[in-house]
Enzyme design. Structure first.
Site, PDB file in Angstrom:
ATOM      1  N   GLU A  43      -2.836  -0.741   3.699  1.00  0.00           N
ATOM      2  CA  GLU A  43      -3.109   0.592   3.171  1.00  0.00           C
ATOM      3  C   GLU A  43      -2.258   0.814   1.927  1.00  0.00           C
ATOM      4  O   GLU A  43      -1.072   1.156   2.044  1.00  0.00           O
ATOM      5  CB  GLU A  43      -2.774   1.667   4.204  1.00  0.00           C
ATOM      6  CG  GLU A  43      -3.668   1.693   5.409  1.00  0.00           C
ATOM      7  CD  GLU A  43      -3.501   2.976   6.203  1.00  0.00           C
ATOM      8  OE1 GLU A  43      -4.477   3.710   6.353  1.00  0.00           O
ATOM      9  OE2 GLU A  43      -2.376   3.249   6.653  1.00  0.00           O
TER      10      GLU A  43
ATOM     11  N   SER B  16      -8.390   6.269   2.105  1.00  0.00           N
ATOM     12  CA  SER B  16      -9.568   7.016   1.648  1.00  0.00           C
ATOM     13  C   SER B  16     -10.872   6.256   1.896  1.00  0.00           C
ATOM     14  O   SER B  16     -11.773   6.246   1.058  1.00  0.00           O
ATOM     15  CB  SER B  16      -9.430   7.372   0.159  1.00  0.00           C
ATOM     16  OG  SER B  16      -8.305   8.203  -0.057  1.00  0.00           O
TER      17      SER B  16
ATOM     18  N   HIS C 120       3.188   2.903   9.933  1.00  0.00           N
ATOM     19  CA  HIS C 120       2.367   3.626   8.962  1.00  0.00           C
ATOM     20  C   HIS C 120       3.264   4.086   7.808  1.00  0.00           C
ATOM     21  O   HIS C 120       4.430   4.404   7.994  1.00  0.00           O
ATOM     22  CB  HIS C 120       1.684   4.824   9.624  1.00  0.00           C
ATOM     23  CG  HIS C 120       0.606   5.427   8.792  1.00  0.00           C
ATOM     24  ND1 HIS C 120       0.873   6.287   7.745  1.00  0.00           N
ATOM     25  CD2 HIS C 120      -0.749   5.296   8.829  1.00  0.00           C
ATOM     26  CE1 HIS C 120      -0.267   6.658   7.186  1.00  0.00           C
ATOM     27  NE2 HIS C 120      -1.268   6.062   7.818  1.00  0.00           N
TER      28      HIS C 120
ATOM     29  N   GLU D 271       3.521   6.761   6.314  1.00  0.00           N
ATOM     30  CA  GLU D 271       4.124   8.077   6.508  1.00  0.00           C
ATOM     31  C   GLU D 271       5.350   7.988   7.405  1.00  0.00           C
ATOM     32  O   GLU D 271       6.310   8.746   7.231  1.00  0.00           O
ATOM     33  CB  GLU D 271       3.073   9.038   7.071  1.00  0.00           C
ATOM     34  CG  GLU D 271       1.988   9.345   6.050  1.00  0.00           C
ATOM     35  CD  GLU D 271       0.661   9.776   6.649  1.00  0.00           C
ATOM     36  OE1 GLU D 271      -0.275   9.990   5.862  1.00  0.00           O
ATOM     37  OE2 GLU D 271       0.559   9.877   7.892  1.00  0.00           O
TER      38      GLU D 271
ATOM     39  N   LYS E  79      -3.936  11.481  12.784  1.00  0.00           N
ATOM     40  CA  LYS E  79      -2.664  11.996  12.268  1.00  0.00           C
ATOM     41  C   LYS E  79      -2.282  13.270  13.035  1.00  0.00           C
ATOM     42  O   LYS E  79      -2.573  13.380  14.227  1.00  0.00           O
ATOM     43  CB  LYS E  79      -2.746  12.204  10.759  1.00  0.00           C
ATOM     44  CG  LYS E  79      -3.143  10.897  10.027  1.00  0.00           C
ATOM     45  CD  LYS E  79      -2.922  10.965   8.549  1.00  0.00           C
ATOM     46  CE  LYS E  79      -3.287   9.630   7.922  1.00  0.00           C
ATOM     47  NZ  LYS E  79      -2.990   9.606   6.471  1.00  0.00           N
TER      48      LYS E  79
ATOM     49  N   ASN F 217      -7.525   7.347  12.728  1.00  0.00           N
ATOM     50  CA  ASN F 217      -6.170   7.883  12.854  1.00  0.00           C
ATOM     51  C   ASN F 217      -6.234   9.386  12.587  1.00  0.00           C
ATOM     52  O   ASN F 217      -6.369   9.817  11.442  1.00  0.00           O
ATOM     53  CB  ASN F 217      -5.237   7.190  11.854  1.00  0.00           C
ATOM     54  CG  ASN F 217      -3.826   7.758  11.886  1.00  0.00           C
ATOM     55  OD1 ASN F 217      -3.460   8.488  12.812  1.00  0.00           O
ATOM     56  ND2 ASN F 217      -3.035   7.425  10.884  1.00  0.00           N
TER      57      ASN F 217
ATOM     58  N   GLY G 262      -5.154   9.426   1.457  1.00  0.00           N
ATOM     59  CA  GLY G 262      -5.348  10.860   1.341  1.00  0.00           C
ATOM     60  C   GLY G 262      -5.459  11.382  -0.074  1.00  0.00           C
ATOM     61  O   GLY G 262      -5.428  12.582  -0.301  1.00  0.00           O
TER      62      GLY G 262
ATOM     63  N   GLY H 175      -8.487   7.580   8.056  1.00  0.00           N
ATOM     64  CA  GLY H 175      -7.719   8.803   8.238  1.00  0.00           C
ATOM     65  C   GLY H 175      -8.608  10.022   8.342  1.00  0.00           C
ATOM     66  O   GLY H 175      -9.241  10.281   9.357  1.00  0.00           O
ATOM     67  N   GLY H 176      -8.669  10.804   7.270  1.00  0.00           N
ATOM     68  CA  GLY H 176      -9.378  12.076   7.285  1.00  0.00           C
ATOM     69  C   GLY H 176     -10.816  11.990   7.734  1.00  0.00           C
ATOM     70  O   GLY H 176     -11.317  12.882   8.438  1.00  0.00           O
TER      71      GLY H 176
END
Length: 266
Positions: free
Chosen positions: A191, A230, A120, A122, A16, A14, A197, A251-252
């Protein structure tokens, strides 16, 4: 429930709200140069459960990248016949009409998406999306031939209050109400919000406990459930060793081709 099976593993990246045409090109070039994955079926239907099989017997991992809307055509061209599938990060509940700024499921399918993330944390937090709206997006996605990855998860305060399972089940109720046929055509992504994050990650045992509860609540051994929050190369193998964790929503780390592929390899 909760036994090792032939559910095919899935690792979804993802991105983002990250990316640029040049940066995406470099990332994709590196990803494609190093990857060795099989094409994604975008459906769990062919993955038949078999309780007698160990985790090592599961089929090879599917790989998916979910990018911002504006970069989806670029990725569709780059990933064509690569074995890496394409997904969006959200979708409108509406099929068409006067909904400025919205993107429908059929539009996503039209440019080559097979998957879409819905619900999600967010989106729930910053756009006040309800679980009922998330369920409606699931239906819209399935009607257009997309497979939705439905995100669920609790806040740190919920976990500390001993309410994590109740919060997750409340989020799942509208999805479960759609019926078993729908449940077995989607993918869930657990999640914990406190791990997204932050560098914090649920222990493999914590994640497995929640995944097991989710599977029991949804009453399906065929349902694929990913872990997110994470996820990195150095913790992926331990997470994937758990019997009810079928992959990851990353994610990241998905913005680093080498790190992302190390997660896939795990």
């Amino acid at each position: 429930m909760g036994v090792p099976s032939l559910r095919k593993r899935l690792v979804a990246g993802n991105w983002k709200m990250n990316g640029s045409l040049d940066g995406n090109r470099r990332l994709l070039d590196e990803l494609l140069a190093q990857s060795d994955v099989q094409p994604s079926a975008a459906r769990p239907d062919a993955a038949q459960p078999n309780a007698a099989q160990p985790n090592a017997a599961r089929p090879k991992c599917e790989v998916l990248v979910c990018a911002p809307y504006v970069y989806l055509p670029q990725l569709a061209d780059a990933l064509r016949e690569s074995g890496i599938a394409l997904g969006a990060q959200d979708v409108s509940v509406h099929a068409k009409g006067a909904y400025t700024g919205e993107v429908s499921a059929s539009m996503l399918a039209d440019i080559g998406c097979q998957w879409v993330i819905v619900g999600h944390s967010e989106r729930r937090q910053y756009h006040q999306e309800s679980s009922a709206l998330v369920a409606a997006k699931v239906v819209a996605a399935l009607d257009a031939g997309l497979t939705p990855i439905v995100c669920i998860g609790e806040l740190l305060a919920d976990r500390e209050a001993g309410q994590a399972a109740c919060v997750v089940q409340d989020q799942l109720e509208p999805i479960k109400a759609l019926g078993k046929d729908v449940v077995e055509r989607i993918v869930l992504a657990y999640e914990p919000v406190w791990a997204i994050g932050t560098g914090l990650t649920a222990t493999p045992e914590q994640a497995q406990d929640m995944h097991g509860q989710i599977r029991a609540f949804m009453e399906s051994d065929r349902l694929r459930i990913l872990y997110g929050g994470s996820v990195k190369a150095d913790n992926a193998a331990e997470l994937f060793a758990m019997p009810d964790i079928d992959g990851a929503l990353v994610g990241g780390a998905s913005l680093d081709a080498r790190e992302f592929l190390r997660i896939v390899a795990a």
